[in-house]
Design an enzyme around this catalytic site. Sequence first.
Site, PDB file in Angstrom:
ATOM      1  N   GLU A 299     -26.261  24.294 -35.840  1.00  0.00           N
ATOM      2  CA  GLU A 299     -27.401  24.194 -34.916  1.00  0.00           C
ATOM      3  C   GLU A 299     -28.700  23.862 -35.651  1.00  0.00           C
ATOM      4  O   GLU A 299     -29.746  24.471 -35.407  1.00  0.00           O
ATOM      5  CB  GLU A 299     -27.546  25.479 -34.096  1.00  0.00           C
ATOM      6  CG  GLU A 299     -26.294  25.791 -33.283  1.00  0.00           C
ATOM      7  CD  GLU A 299     -26.449  26.916 -32.280  1.00  0.00           C
ATOM      8  OE1 GLU A 299     -27.197  27.869 -32.565  1.00  0.00           O
ATOM      9  OE2 GLU A 299     -25.817  26.822 -31.207  1.00  0.00           O
ATOM     10  N   ASP A 373     -18.501  30.424 -27.821  1.00  0.00           N
ATOM     11  CA  ASP A 373     -19.760  31.104 -28.091  1.00  0.00           C
ATOM     12  C   ASP A 373     -19.981  32.279 -27.150  1.00  0.00           C
ATOM     13  O   ASP A 373     -20.765  32.167 -26.203  1.00  0.00           O
ATOM     14  CB  ASP A 373     -20.915  30.108 -27.971  1.00  0.00           C
ATOM     15  CG  ASP A 373     -22.246  30.709 -28.395  1.00  0.00           C
ATOM     16  OD1 ASP A 373     -22.224  31.795 -28.992  1.00  0.00           O
ATOM     17  OD2 ASP A 373     -23.289  30.093 -28.115  1.00  0.00           O
ATOM     18  N   GLU A 401     -26.011  37.841 -23.824  1.00  0.00           N
ATOM     19  CA  GLU A 401     -26.554  36.492 -23.655  1.00  0.00           C
ATOM     20  C   GLU A 401     -25.935  35.744 -22.477  1.00  0.00           C
ATOM     21  O   GLU A 401     -26.643  35.164 -21.662  1.00  0.00           O
ATOM     22  CB  GLU A 401     -26.347  35.701 -24.955  1.00  0.00           C
ATOM     23  CG  GLU A 401     -26.769  34.246 -24.846  1.00  0.00           C
ATOM     24  CD  GLU A 401     -26.582  33.481 -26.154  1.00  0.00           C
ATOM     25  OE1 GLU A 401     -26.198  34.081 -27.170  1.00  0.00           O
ATOM     26  OE2 GLU A 401     -26.845  32.258 -26.146  1.00  0.00           O
TER      27      GLU A 401
HETATM   28  O1  GCW Z   1     -24.989  31.962 -28.908  1.00  0.00           O
HETATM   29  C1  GCW Z   1     -25.743  31.022 -29.589  1.00  0.00           C
HETATM   30  C2  GCW Z   1     -27.129  31.350 -29.211  1.00  0.00           C
HETATM   31  C3  GCW Z   1     -28.153  31.065 -30.270  1.00  0.00           C
HETATM   32  C4  GCW Z   1     -27.666  31.658 -31.571  1.00  0.00           C
HETATM   33  C5  GCW Z   1     -26.347  31.018 -31.939  1.00  0.00           C
HETATM   34  C6  GCW Z   1     -25.751  31.621 -33.192  1.00  0.00           C
HETATM   35  C7  GCW Z   1     -28.931  32.690 -33.302  1.00  0.00           C
HETATM   36  O2  GCW Z   1     -27.440  30.686 -28.019  1.00  0.00           O
HETATM   37  O3  GCW Z   1     -29.345  31.638 -29.857  1.00  0.00           O
HETATM   38  O4  GCW Z   1     -28.606  31.526 -32.605  1.00  0.00           O
HETATM   39  O5  GCW Z   1     -25.410  31.230 -30.921  1.00  0.00           O
HETATM   40  O6  GCW Z   1     -24.901  32.477 -33.054  1.00  0.00           O
HETATM   41  O7  GCW Z   1     -26.131  31.222 -34.270  1.00  0.00           O
END
Ligand code: GCW
Length: 693
Positions: A299, A373, A401
């Site tokens: 990311e 995720d 989340e």
């Molecule tokens: O779940 C996603 C989140 C991001 C997060 C990323 C990760 C910290 O939307 O906010 O960043 O995973 O786990 O690195």
Amino acid sequence: MLLVLFVVLLGPRSAGAETGHDLWLRYQPLPEAVRAQYSRAIGAIVIPLQSPTGDAIAAELSRGLKGLLGREIPRADRIESGSALVVATSSSPIVAALGWDAELRAGGDEGFVIRSARVSGRPAIVVASAGEAGALYGTFRFLRLLQTGEPIDALDVADRPRLARRLLNHWDNLDGTIERGYAGHSLFWPSPSESRIVDYARANASIGINGAVINSVNANPQMLTAPWLDKAVTIARLLRPYRIRVYLAANFAAPVMIGGLKTSDPADAAVARWWREKADEIYQRIPDFGGFVVKANSEGQPGPQDYGRTHADGANLLADAVAPHGGVVMWRAFVYDASVDRDRVKRAYKEFVPLDGTFRANVFAQVKNGPLDFQPREPFHPLFGAMPKTPLMAELQITQEYLGQSTHAVYLAPMWTEFLNADTYARGAGSFVSRVVDGSLEGKRETGMAGVANTGLDDNWTGHDLAQANWYAFGRLAWNPSLDASTIADEWIRMTWSADPLVVATVRSILLDSREAYVHYTMPLGLHHLIGGDHYAPMPENTDPRREDWSATTYHRADARAIGVDRTRQGSGFVDQYQAPLRERWNDPAATPDELLLWFHRLPWTYRMKSGRTLWDELVHTYTRGAEEARGLQARWIGLAGKIDDERYRAVLARFERQTADAAAWRDKCLGYFGTARAAPDPRHLLAHEGSR
Ligand code: GCW
């Protein structure tokens, strides 16, 4: 087996407003009869420990016993008369005289026994451990016995943690905001909230958490500069008596960004020296520093691949820097570089499995429970069982989340135990994820679990009062991954709400049903990622212009004919990242459980489900059922009116009202959208999906 004494607290508590601040350490007065019985057994407290941890133990016992028993229990140097509670380590002559040495040594520094015994000819309850950490954990366990009304006249409890590193990961930014935090600002930044941090430490110690990563994995490189390290020193000082080590998230480009170097290439000698010196500096200030977690080449974060090196090269660079001090590196496997594979969920496995065996001994690969995720339901991540030479730290997300954030009541322990109890078949049947994580499958000593924290400066820490249960459950499962969700719920409810059987039964049923209800009204039958950027509201139409793999449409591909993602051998081939017989099972829609059906298969709307319904009818049925279940959770909560304190009753009720409305909105939005896709295909839509298959 201990018989549970029914401790019925009659009616709601009257004194003081309930803010939820005390969590499960409320220490409310026990009923008179129980108090009298406990008081007889604890005439005095003997704690022969002169240390900050000894002081923490004494303070907790004094606070807890005063609250529960309604009186101060005197502290004594030795047992003189009556009966006493002794908390001590092997180094105390009292414990030495008991002859438990070999057993305590086997239990390790964090293990403990709690036993009814005779000391100097008098009856005593002895909490003993080889180390102070165990004495601390034993103290909290003893207090829990009292809080939950267990008999204490013939105690014989022995316990030790199954995992060595039990960590919270805070996604806290240095400006005080929290990424995916829904309960206020950070406890740590921009400056440490000292008294809150002590209470945070107490709560963590009570469930066995022994480490905290205090800054976000999207790491600000400034964290490693002197002014911020100074604050980390303060935080470490507050946590240390509670045996919680500080860890930091490191930005891989720190040598360039704060070190003035021209490169952060792991093969560059100056870079290696920079990390070594940085580690030396940190250990000089924080001698019990735990180590680094790193999110690299993920990311947009920098990483070794920026220099043509591998994840192992990067991890080993930092591992060598902390190794002389006994530190570890937790290298996250949350990578999904689009060039690796069209199917996002295949990417981490493809990048990490070839590196197995090339990481230093003090490196963990830190792997999320599922391959996408933190979705409401995912199959377990195929890396579990696929990297036998590398310690894997499981990463769970406590903050909700994708599970209703701090608005929806969703108890996560059933989801986590589903993951831990999943069979990887890595070494034949019985190769459960829990055995990968606790090291027993491959004989590993480095073991751990990380939970992305849901704590913030809100009075009640977690926004939703019921979300405290997730913090609690994470700690309990990190201590013992074989515990079940219902047992954990019971402990938590008795300590946090009431021991009234009706309250216990009602809250337990709400908690245990909540996750499946959430799945039903949001992403049933293996659907996933039906959201937009807020990760909260339904957005099945979301087509993210930045990245295909951030869209919702990529993950459901609904059109006039079918819905779901084909991850079979005819499709993306993801099933083959699992061991037999899972790969065969999940390759076949008839053998795939309904809960994962659309995760692995793309099926026509007319597909006949196990229930006899068509796929479309099943979807309608499940969304409708989920929305009803949400209303049902609310109705059960309403049944608690007058049985628990008004403050928390109302606060939770308000959230249930919103949850019920949201659940109906999810149902309507998703059925509307899929119904339209099914009835009236948009040709552009179809083309886009064909192209991405
Ligand atoms: O779940 C996603 C989140 C991001 C997060 C990323 C990760 C910290 O939307 O906010 O960043 O995973 O786990 O690195």
